[in-house]
Design an enzyme around this catalytic site. Sequence first.
Site, PDB file in Angstrom:
ATOM      1  N   HIS A  67       0.551  -1.181  -0.188  1.00 25.76           N
ATOM      2  CA  HIS A  67      -0.019   0.516  -0.074  1.00 25.76           C
ATOM      3  C   HIS A  67       0.900   1.121   0.313  1.00 25.76           C
ATOM      4  O   HIS A  67       0.795   2.146   0.614  1.00 25.76           O
ATOM      5  CB  HIS A  67      -0.976   0.124   1.363  1.00 25.76           C
ATOM      6  N   TYR A 335       3.295  -5.354  10.313  1.00 28.21           N
ATOM      7  CA  TYR A 335       3.100  -3.930   9.414  1.00 28.21           C
ATOM      8  C   TYR A 335       4.364  -3.333  10.966  1.00 28.21           C
ATOM      9  O   TYR A 335       5.079  -2.566   9.949  1.00 28.21           O
ATOM     10  CB  TYR A 335       1.504  -3.270  10.274  1.00 28.21           C
TER      11      TYR A 335
END
Length: 362
Positions: A67, A335
């Site tokens: 992303h 993450y």
Amino acid sequence: MNRSPYRASQRICVPCRLAAIGVVVAAMAGGFAYVAGWLTPQRLTTHRIIDAFEANSGPHAGFRRNHAKGVCVAGYFDSNGNGAALSSAAVFAKGQTPVIGRFAIPGGNPGAPDTSVPIRSLALMFTQHDGEQWRTGMNSVPVFAVRTPEQFYQQLVASKPDPATAKPDPAVLKAFYAANPETQPFQAWVKGHPPSSSFANGSYYSVNAFNFVGADGNTHAVRWAMVPETLYTPITDAQNAEKSFLAADLEQRLQSGPLRWHLMVTVAAPGDPVDDATQAWPEGRQQIDAGTLVIDHETSQEDGPCRDVNFDPTVLPAGIKTSNDPLLAARSAAYAVSYNRRTREEALNPNLHHPQQNGDRS
């Protein structure tokens, strides 16, 4: 002088205690080494997953490993109080909660065309009045392609671009999908739902299941979706010909006023899978409109409020808990690795800027 037998036994056992401590330390070190993959180099680790993202998209220092191309947004969540029947989280009490968010497209290349993938993403961070946070990362498809972290890694490897064509090898991808029939619902949904023409008119789904815990202590397995008030329209031929249009479209829409989505919470029935993100729940499940997300402005990734936010979906306030979906722990770990890498790159190069790529350095 007579010595106490107890004290004598203490002196005699000092080496024993030291040996025992050594065993514990060694065991802990071995555990950390195993988790890190040092003792089992072929075992899947979070670092290997992030390495695969980098291998597929190329090096883009200072950017998210997935992303990478996105835009910061901000606003608030206006709760109507209905969600309090399921969760004691303060965000569901009637009233407003400030929100920082981020629209993006999947992939690790911040310069990729908006049409490179058929999916849009929305990440949000709700900051409650008590200081606790609820972070969530959602996609514009209600199911995930794979069920386990191992399958996800295999998909990344199968998707690696061929140097000769700069695109994934269709035969390799076909073999992966054939070996993993769990991917069929995801493929069918994407084929039957053209990408939205805007960040503003897409629905965004939690994909994974979570547990809402009420004030009475009762637990409910749920999934949720942000459903737009803006009418969905599919991507146009003109947009297909453009490299980047989503961020500019969002900016233009916000000049006319805030954008709104309804937080629709779906409650699982007994027997519904809560540990498999590839399976949709049947129609007819209880749904609750918990309130309205209001986005009232957007900001560049270079200096926007979402720049340094790690949208870890396991950061949850009291009243919301993770389910036993194996993807959740893997997402959280990935993450964290991505965040650590990009922030280290920025620390080593404070002048790192990529304004021409319209990406996100967070």
